[in-house]
Design a protein around this motif. Structure first.
Motif, PDB file in Angstrom:
ATOM      1  N   ASN A  88       0.819  -1.216   0.000  1.00 32.98           N
ATOM      2  CA  ASN A  88       0.000   0.000   0.000  1.00 32.98           C
ATOM      3  C   ASN A  88       0.852   1.265   0.000  1.00 32.98           C
ATOM      4  O   ASN A  88       0.511   2.246  -0.676  1.00 32.98           O
ATOM      5  CB  ASN A  88      -0.954   0.002   1.189  1.00 32.98           C
ATOM      6  CG  ASN A  88      -2.063  -1.006   1.041  1.00 32.98           C
ATOM      7  OD1 ASN A  88      -2.493  -1.313  -0.065  1.00 32.98           O
ATOM      8  ND2 ASN A  88      -2.523  -1.552   2.152  1.00 32.98           N
ATOM      9  N   SER A  89       1.953   1.244   0.731  1.00 35.44           N
ATOM     10  CA  SER A  89       2.843   2.394   0.767  1.00 35.44           C
ATOM     11  C   SER A  89       3.448   2.651  -0.611  1.00 35.44           C
ATOM     12  O   SER A  89       3.481   3.792  -1.085  1.00 35.44           O
ATOM     13  CB  SER A  89       3.953   2.152   1.798  1.00 35.44           C
ATOM     14  OG  SER A  89       4.888   3.199   1.769  1.00 35.44           O
ATOM     15  N   ARG A  90       3.890   1.587  -1.249  1.00 36.59           N
ATOM     16  CA  ARG A  90       4.456   1.736  -2.593  1.00 36.59           C
ATOM     17  C   ARG A  90       3.383   2.211  -3.574  1.00 36.59           C
ATOM     18  O   ARG A  90       3.647   3.034  -4.454  1.00 36.59           O
ATOM     19  CB  ARG A  90       5.066   0.410  -3.058  1.00 36.59           C
ATOM     20  CG  ARG A  90       5.744   0.491  -4.405  1.00 36.59           C
ATOM     21  CD  ARG A  90       6.842   1.560  -4.350  1.00 36.59           C
ATOM     22  NE  ARG A  90       7.254   1.935  -5.679  1.00 36.59           N
ATOM     23  CZ  ARG A  90       8.509   1.973  -6.073  1.00 36.59           C
ATOM     24  NH1 ARG A  90       9.471   1.663  -5.236  1.00 36.59           N
ATOM     25  NH2 ARG A  90       8.801   2.324  -7.299  1.00 36.59           N
ATOM     26  N   ARG A 115       0.801   4.093  -2.896  1.00 34.60           N
ATOM     27  CA  ARG A 115       0.605   5.536  -2.672  1.00 34.60           C
ATOM     28  C   ARG A 115       1.714   6.336  -3.355  1.00 34.60           C
ATOM     29  O   ARG A 115       1.455   7.338  -4.014  1.00 34.60           O
ATOM     30  CB  ARG A 115       0.563   5.854  -1.176  1.00 34.60           C
ATOM     31  CG  ARG A 115      -0.761   5.540  -0.520  1.00 34.60           C
ATOM     32  CD  ARG A 115      -0.830   6.088   0.896  1.00 34.60           C
ATOM     33  NE  ARG A 115       0.184   5.533   1.782  1.00 34.60           N
ATOM     34  CZ  ARG A 115       0.071   4.372   2.421  1.00 34.60           C
ATOM     35  NH1 ARG A 115      -1.024   3.646   2.287  1.00 34.60           N
ATOM     36  NH2 ARG A 115       1.040   3.944   3.212  1.00 34.60           N
ATOM     37  N   ASP A 116       2.955   5.864  -3.205  1.00 33.37           N
ATOM     38  CA  ASP A 116       4.095   6.557  -3.831  1.00 33.37           C
ATOM     39  C   ASP A 116       3.952   6.595  -5.350  1.00 33.37           C
ATOM     40  O   ASP A 116       4.322   7.577  -5.987  1.00 33.37           O
ATOM     41  CB  ASP A 116       5.408   5.872  -3.479  1.00 33.37           C
ATOM     42  CG  ASP A 116       5.784   6.011  -2.011  1.00 33.37           C
ATOM     43  OD1 ASP A 116       5.164   6.843  -1.308  1.00 33.37           O
ATOM     44  OD2 ASP A 116       6.687   5.269  -1.565  1.00 33.37           O
ATOM     45  N   ASP A 117       3.428   5.494  -5.922  1.00 32.24           N
ATOM     46  CA  ASP A 117       3.280   5.385  -7.386  1.00 32.24           C
ATOM     47  C   ASP A 117       1.923   5.885  -7.869  1.00 32.24           C
ATOM     48  O   ASP A 117       1.625   5.781  -9.058  1.00 32.24           O
ATOM     49  CB  ASP A 117       3.456   3.923  -7.821  1.00 32.24           C
ATOM     50  CG  ASP A 117       4.872   3.423  -7.613  1.00 32.24           C
ATOM     51  OD1 ASP A 117       5.759   4.238  -7.291  1.00 32.24           O
ATOM     52  OD2 ASP A 117       5.097   2.200  -7.771  1.00 32.24           O
ATOM     53  N   ARG A 118       1.109   6.368  -6.937  1.00 27.49           N
ATOM     54  CA  ARG A 118      -0.246   6.854  -7.261  1.00 27.49           C
ATOM     55  C   ARG A 118      -1.103   5.766  -7.926  1.00 27.49           C
ATOM     56  O   ARG A 118      -1.788   5.993  -8.913  1.00 27.49           O
ATOM     57  CB  ARG A 118      -0.187   8.101  -8.119  1.00 27.49           C
ATOM     58  CG  ARG A 118       0.493   9.257  -7.429  1.00 27.49           C
ATOM     59  CD  ARG A 118       0.484  10.504  -8.271  1.00 27.49           C
ATOM     60  NE  ARG A 118       1.290  11.551  -7.664  1.00 27.49           N
ATOM     61  CZ  ARG A 118       0.811  12.492  -6.862  1.00 27.49           C
ATOM     62  NH1 ARG A 118      -0.447  12.497  -6.551  1.00 27.49           N
ATOM     63  NH2 ARG A 118       1.613  13.409  -6.372  1.00 27.49           N
ATOM     64  N   VAL A 119      -1.023   4.559  -7.349  1.00 30.53           N
ATOM     65  CA  VAL A 119      -1.818   3.421  -7.804  1.00 30.53           C
ATOM     66  C   VAL A 119      -2.917   3.201  -6.777  1.00 30.53           C
ATOM     67  O   VAL A 119      -2.646   3.150  -5.574  1.00 30.53           O
ATOM     68  CB  VAL A 119      -0.944   2.152  -7.941  1.00 30.53           C
ATOM     69  CG1 VAL A 119      -1.784   0.953  -8.325  1.00 30.53           C
ATOM     70  CG2 VAL A 119       0.175   2.385  -8.945  1.00 30.53           C
ATOM     71  N   ASN A 120      -4.142   3.063  -7.243  1.00 36.98           N
ATOM     72  CA  ASN A 120      -5.284   2.912  -6.346  1.00 36.98           C
ATOM     73  C   ASN A 120      -5.533   1.434  -6.035  1.00 36.98           C
ATOM     74  O   ASN A 120      -6.209   0.742  -6.783  1.00 36.98           O
ATOM     75  CB  ASN A 120      -6.527   3.543  -6.976  1.00 36.98           C
ATOM     76  CG  ASN A 120      -7.692   3.563  -6.017  1.00 36.98           C
ATOM     77  OD1 ASN A 120      -7.521   3.447  -4.813  1.00 36.98           O
ATOM     78  ND2 ASN A 120      -8.888   3.710  -6.566  1.00 36.98           N
TER      79      ASN A 120
END
Length: 112
Positions: free
Chosen positions: A48-50, A52-57
């Motif tokens: 989930n953190s990654r 968020r960083d990659d703007r993936v839902n």
């Protein structure tokens, strides 16, 4: 959950044994425990953190990780596969048919 990701016994590649002879789920569990040394919950939080960083839902949970490792889901959806690759985790090998990830499971014939 996407219906196309549920295990289909007719798909032999679903077990996707790597060079070690382990299924994808077993290799994922080994990666998480032996390499990262984290719990399923922490692994889900890492995904989930990654994301968020990659703007993936996505919204990965401990249950997602458990279903992957236990073989209940033979391949995660494309956003999860991409995140797993980014994290260096093993992903299932795609079948020879590149569209097989998109196909719904074949229904079993009904007995009368």
């Amino acid at each position: 959950m996407e219906p196309s990701t549920l295990r289909d016994p007719a798909l032999e590649w679903a077990d996707d044994a790597g060079a070690s002879g382990q299924s994808w789920g077993e290799r994922l569990r080994s990666f998480r425990l032996d390499r990262l040394r984290i719990s399923r919950k922490d692994f889900a939080e890492l995904i989930n953190s990654r994301a968020r960083d990659d703007r993936v839902n996505v919204a990965c949970s401990e249950r997602h990780v458990a279903r992957w490792e236990d073989g209940d889901v033979y391949t995660p959806s494309a956003p999860y596969r991409s995140l797993l690759i980014t994290l260096g985790a093993p992903v299932p090998t795609p079948p020879r048919n590149p569209h097989a990830f998109d196909l719904p499971p074949t229904p079993s014939p009904r007995r009368q």
